[in-house]
Design a protein around this motif. Structure first.
Motif, PDB file in Angstrom:
ATOM      1  N   TYR A   1      -3.171   7.011 -16.220  1.00  0.00           N
ATOM      2  CA  TYR A   1      -3.433   6.234 -14.994  1.00  0.00           C
ATOM      3  C   TYR A   1      -3.177   4.553 -15.109  1.00  0.00           C
ATOM      4  O   TYR A   1      -2.551   4.042 -14.517  1.00  0.00           O
ATOM      5  CB  TYR A   1      -4.746   6.463 -14.094  1.00  0.00           C
ATOM      6  CG  TYR A   1      -4.890   5.662 -12.962  1.00  0.00           C
ATOM      7  CD1 TYR A   1      -3.895   5.553 -11.870  1.00  0.00           C
ATOM      8  CD2 TYR A   1      -5.873   4.789 -12.836  1.00  0.00           C
ATOM      9  CE1 TYR A   1      -4.038   5.044 -10.650  1.00  0.00           C
ATOM     10  CE2 TYR A   1      -6.022   3.807 -11.931  1.00  0.00           C
ATOM     11  CZ  TYR A   1      -5.008   3.876 -10.719  1.00  0.00           C
ATOM     12  OH  TYR A   1      -5.244   3.148  -9.505  1.00  0.00           O
ATOM     13  N   ASP A   2      -4.139   4.028 -15.942  1.00  0.00           N
ATOM     14  CA  ASP A   2      -4.298   2.530 -15.930  1.00  0.00           C
ATOM     15  C   ASP A   2      -3.010   1.923 -16.545  1.00  0.00           C
ATOM     16  O   ASP A   2      -2.295   0.998 -16.134  1.00  0.00           O
ATOM     17  CB  ASP A   2      -5.286   2.113 -16.995  1.00  0.00           C
ATOM     18  CG  ASP A   2      -5.674   0.776 -17.342  1.00  0.00           C
ATOM     19  OD1 ASP A   2      -6.349   0.291 -16.190  1.00  0.00           O
ATOM     20  OD2 ASP A   2      -5.335  -0.045 -18.112  1.00  0.00           O
ATOM     21  N   ALA A   3      -2.345   2.676 -17.490  1.00  0.00           N
ATOM     22  CA  ALA A   3      -1.011   1.932 -17.894  1.00  0.00           C
ATOM     23  C   ALA A   3       0.150   2.175 -17.003  1.00  0.00           C
ATOM     24  O   ALA A   3       0.872   1.409 -16.782  1.00  0.00           O
ATOM     25  CB  ALA A   3      -0.604   3.056 -19.425  1.00  0.00           C
ATOM     26  N   TRP A   4       0.122   3.481 -16.505  1.00  0.00           N
ATOM     27  CA  TRP A   4       1.016   3.657 -15.267  1.00  0.00           C
ATOM     28  C   TRP A   4       1.023   2.783 -14.177  1.00  0.00           C
ATOM     29  O   TRP A   4       1.934   2.148 -13.563  1.00  0.00           O
ATOM     30  CB  TRP A   4       0.960   5.175 -14.686  1.00  0.00           C
ATOM     31  CG  TRP A   4       1.747   5.572 -13.695  1.00  0.00           C
ATOM     32  CD1 TRP A   4       3.234   5.895 -13.660  1.00  0.00           C
ATOM     33  CD2 TRP A   4       1.362   5.472 -12.117  1.00  0.00           C
ATOM     34  NE1 TRP A   4       3.604   6.245 -12.511  1.00  0.00           N
ATOM     35  CE2 TRP A   4       2.764   5.778 -11.531  1.00  0.00           C
ATOM     36  CE3 TRP A   4       0.150   5.121 -11.455  1.00  0.00           C
ATOM     37  CZ2 TRP A   4       2.552   5.908 -10.106  1.00  0.00           C
ATOM     38  CZ3 TRP A   4       0.493   5.275 -10.139  1.00  0.00           C
ATOM     39  CH2 TRP A   4       1.496   5.660  -9.427  1.00  0.00           C
ATOM     40  N   VAL A   5      -0.241   2.443 -13.634  1.00  0.00           N
ATOM     41  CA  VAL A   5      -0.522   1.658 -12.481  1.00  0.00           C
ATOM     42  C   VAL A   5      -0.186   0.099 -12.471  1.00  0.00           C
ATOM     43  O   VAL A   5       0.257  -0.695 -11.745  1.00  0.00           O
ATOM     44  CB  VAL A   5      -1.863   1.741 -11.800  1.00  0.00           C
ATOM     45  CG1 VAL A   5      -2.870   0.826 -12.420  1.00  0.00           C
ATOM     46  CG2 VAL A   5      -2.015   1.486 -10.129  1.00  0.00           C
ATOM     47  N   HIS A   6      -0.153  -0.285 -14.081  1.00  0.00           N
ATOM     48  CA  HIS A   6       0.156  -1.609 -14.311  1.00  0.00           C
ATOM     49  C   HIS A   6       1.603  -1.812 -14.544  1.00  0.00           C
ATOM     50  O   HIS A   6       1.887  -2.760 -15.571  1.00  0.00           O
ATOM     51  CB  HIS A   6      -0.846  -2.232 -15.206  1.00  0.00           C
ATOM     52  CG  HIS A   6      -2.296  -2.260 -14.639  1.00  0.00           C
ATOM     53  ND1 HIS A   6      -3.271  -1.716 -15.226  1.00  0.00           N
ATOM     54  CD2 HIS A   6      -2.606  -2.909 -13.580  1.00  0.00           C
ATOM     55  CE1 HIS A   6      -4.465  -2.072 -14.627  1.00  0.00           C
ATOM     56  NE2 HIS A   6      -4.035  -2.848 -13.424  1.00  0.00           N
TER      57      HIS A   6
ATOM     58  N   HIS B   1      -0.827  -3.071  -7.138  1.00  0.00           N
ATOM     59  CA  HIS B   1      -0.343  -3.388  -8.598  1.00  0.00           C
ATOM     60  C   HIS B   1       1.005  -2.634  -8.744  1.00  0.00           C
ATOM     61  O   HIS B   1       1.773  -3.274  -9.430  1.00  0.00           O
ATOM     62  CB  HIS B   1      -1.416  -3.325  -9.548  1.00  0.00           C
ATOM     63  CG  HIS B   1      -2.264  -4.374  -9.987  1.00  0.00           C
ATOM     64  ND1 HIS B   1      -1.952  -5.357 -10.886  1.00  0.00           N
ATOM     65  CD2 HIS B   1      -3.083  -5.115  -8.951  1.00  0.00           C
ATOM     66  CE1 HIS B   1      -2.879  -6.505 -10.661  1.00  0.00           C
ATOM     67  NE2 HIS B   1      -3.626  -6.367  -9.776  1.00  0.00           N
ATOM     68  N   LYS B   2       0.917  -1.467  -8.460  1.00  0.00           N
ATOM     69  CA  LYS B   2       2.082  -0.598  -8.658  1.00  0.00           C
ATOM     70  C   LYS B   2       3.355  -1.187  -7.832  1.00  0.00           C
ATOM     71  O   LYS B   2       4.470  -1.326  -8.353  1.00  0.00           O
ATOM     72  CB  LYS B   2       1.679   0.856  -8.343  1.00  0.00           C
ATOM     73  CG  LYS B   2       2.784   1.787  -8.733  1.00  0.00           C
ATOM     74  CD  LYS B   2       3.004   2.041 -10.388  1.00  0.00           C
ATOM     75  CE  LYS B   2       4.125   2.740 -10.704  1.00  0.00           C
ATOM     76  NZ  LYS B   2       4.365   2.905 -12.286  1.00  0.00           N
ATOM     77  N   SER B   3       3.090  -1.385  -6.533  1.00  0.00           N
ATOM     78  CA  SER B   3       4.284  -2.030  -5.687  1.00  0.00           C
ATOM     79  C   SER B   3       3.844  -3.290  -5.301  1.00  0.00           C
ATOM     80  O   SER B   3       3.649  -3.475  -3.996  1.00  0.00           O
ATOM     81  CB  SER B   3       4.318  -0.987  -4.589  1.00  0.00           C
ATOM     82  OG  SER B   3       5.573  -1.421  -3.899  1.00  0.00           O
ATOM     83  N   PRO B   4       3.741  -4.305  -6.003  1.00  0.00           N
ATOM     84  CA  PRO B   4       3.364  -5.613  -5.546  1.00  0.00           C
ATOM     85  C   PRO B   4       4.072  -6.404  -4.504  1.00  0.00           C
ATOM     86  O   PRO B   4       3.582  -7.297  -3.797  1.00  0.00           O
ATOM     87  CB  PRO B   4       3.219  -6.380  -6.805  1.00  0.00           C
ATOM     88  CG  PRO B   4       4.206  -5.900  -7.726  1.00  0.00           C
ATOM     89  CD  PRO B   4       4.259  -4.468  -7.263  1.00  0.00           C
ATOM     90  N   PHE B   5       5.149  -5.978  -4.165  1.00  0.00           N
ATOM     91  CA  PHE B   5       5.786  -6.643  -3.046  1.00  0.00           C
ATOM     92  C   PHE B   5       5.935  -5.640  -1.743  1.00  0.00           C
ATOM     93  O   PHE B   5       6.971  -5.810  -1.037  1.00  0.00           O
ATOM     94  CB  PHE B   5       7.342  -7.194  -3.456  1.00  0.00           C
ATOM     95  CG  PHE B   5       6.956  -8.228  -4.557  1.00  0.00           C
ATOM     96  CD1 PHE B   5       6.783  -9.625  -4.488  1.00  0.00           C
ATOM     97  CD2 PHE B   5       7.251  -8.079  -5.894  1.00  0.00           C
ATOM     98  CE1 PHE B   5       6.609 -10.505  -5.041  1.00  0.00           C
ATOM     99  CE2 PHE B   5       6.987  -8.907  -7.090  1.00  0.00           C
ATOM    100  CZ  PHE B   5       6.701 -10.288  -6.509  1.00  0.00           C
ATOM    101  N   ASP B   6       5.222  -4.744  -1.706  1.00  0.00           N
ATOM    102  CA  ASP B   6       5.381  -4.037  -0.332  1.00  0.00           C
ATOM    103  C   ASP B   6       4.599  -5.054   0.738  1.00  0.00           C
ATOM    104  O   ASP B   6       3.430  -4.988   0.688  1.00  0.00           O
ATOM    105  CB  ASP B   6       4.398  -2.634  -0.717  1.00  0.00           C
ATOM    106  CG  ASP B   6       4.193  -1.838   0.577  1.00  0.00           C
ATOM    107  OD1 ASP B   6       4.684  -2.256   1.475  1.00  0.00           O
ATOM    108  OD2 ASP B   6       4.013  -0.676   0.271  1.00  0.00           O
ATOM    109  N   GLY B   7       5.295  -5.435   1.549  1.00  0.00           N
ATOM    110  CA  GLY B   7       4.632  -6.342   2.520  1.00  0.00           C
ATOM    111  C   GLY B   7       3.914  -6.007   3.424  1.00  0.00           C
ATOM    112  O   GLY B   7       3.069  -6.631   3.993  1.00  0.00           O
TER     113      GLY B   7
END
Length: 376
Positions: A151-156, A269-275
């Motif tokens: 999870y940690d590697a995937w989410v970042h 962090h997974k989708s940082p530009f989800d407004g």
């Protein structure tokens, strides 16, 4: 572009024509990228990319002033559209494009269509649906807990794609908030409490008892001091929540803590530009705000506690607005917000275990979590 489709080919002249804000292409070696959708998001500003558009950015990716991280390079791959054809003449390049187009059409006909044409996912770059650790066709909230130690590697590893957390429309809508709801909900409360505290102190009846016989009066101008104290306390709370709650590392064996982390901050962090998920929903924020008020109410005399509280509440509103701007704004080069935007983007793409300050880097210094300067 799907790995199964043949790449399109472009001449140098074709790439060089795309140098506007409506169509901006760059080269990385012989690979061609359409970064139009990324212009507003780029931490260095839109003008920096446009000044290099239509050309090879390989040297700029290596720095100075900034060496782009592996996450940044993975992010760039989402905008890959084809290859540069340096040697072929225009007619040969056209033939190659027609062949590749025919190949793509054949592949699309044989491949099962997984998304509706009107889906918002079509507006973003694709995730490899067959190889990713989760099924993006389904709500992610119930899946991430099964990732365990992965999870940690995937989410970042961020992607430019909206996330659906829940299948239930009401639950999904409750996790999304437009930025303007933060000032709409909280600023009227800030203005009212500021007026209430100042006018109460202006009556000259407020005193702080030092002993049973000794007390000192509180002047009305002390409101500004108390207000700024509350704002300063908020910056510390902001740092602590971001570092110790949002960036806790959930145990790999605990399904529920992984899911909770993803709902609180992992999805950002997974989708940082989800407004729609860059600011706190008022309902969730009210829990933090209410706790802050209760602590001050039981610690300080009433009007003093409220004065500190309203300063902290104002600090929170500014925090959420700055956080949104750091993701979608284009601050002037050399300004404070410009450096803060670059700092925050480094936190997302390269230094996830440091750089926890949002409105300021102040608390990163005493806690030794400052993102180090790059040296070349």
């Amino acid at each position: 572009m799907s790995p199964s489709t043949s790449p399109r080919f472009f001449t140098e002249r074709e790439v060089a024509r795309h140098r506007t804000k409506d169509s901006c292409w760059v080269l990385l070696g012989t690979r061609v990228y359409d970064v139009t959708a990324f212009l507003r998001m780029h931490p260095g500003g839109e003008a920096l990319i446009r000044s290099r558009s239509g050309r090879d950015v390989s040297r700029a990716m290596e720095g100075p002033p900034h060496r782009h991280s592996q996450n940044a390079r993975r992010w760039m791959e989402q905008y890959y559209i084809g290859e540069l054809d340096r040697e072929s003449h225009a007619d040969e390049a056209q033939t190659l494009r027609e062949r590749s187009k025919a190949s793509e059409e054949t592949a699309e006909k044989t491949k099962e269509k997984v998304e509706d044409e009107n889906s918002p996912y079509n507006k973003c770059s694709a995730v490899d649906l067959d190889k990713d650790l989760v099924d993006w066709r389904k709500p992610l909230a119930w899946q991430v807990g099964y990732l365990g130690e992965k999870y940690d590697a995937w989410v970042h590893q961020p992607v430019d794609r909206p996330i659906r957390l829940f299948g239930n429309p009401f639950m999904e809508a409750s996790t999304k908030t437009s930025w303007y709801w933060v000032p709409v909900v909280w600023l009227p409360i800030v203005f009212y409490l500021c007026w209430h505290c100042y006018t109460t102190l202006a009556q000259g009846t407020t005193r702080i008892a030092l002993t049973s016989d000794v007390s000192i009066p509180m002047h009305k101008y002390m409101f500004l001091v108390l207000f700024l104290l509350g704002w300063f306390l908020w910056t510390f709370i902001e740092y602590c929540i971001h570092r110790f709650v949002f960036h806790m590392k959930p145990p790999a064996h605990n399904y529920y803590l992984i899911m909770l982390h993803f709902l609180l901050h992992g999805q950002h962090h997974k989708s940082p530009f989800d407004g729609s998920r860059l600011v706190f929903p008022p309902g969730l924020a009210s829990i933090v705000v209410g706790t802050f008020y209760a602590i001050l109410h039981h610690t300080l005399p009433e009007i003093l506690g409220v004065s500190v509280f309203v300063g902290g509440l104002c600090g929170y509103v500014v925090y959420d607005m700055i956080h949104y701007y750091l993701h979608y704004g284009s601050p002037k080069r050399g300004s404070y917000l410009y450096s803060l935007k670059a700092y925050h983007v480094k936190h997302h793409f390269e230094h996830q275990r440091s750089g926890f300050g949002i409105t300021s880097t102040f608390w990163d210094h005493p806690f030794n979590t400052v993102i180090p300067d790059e040296k070349f």
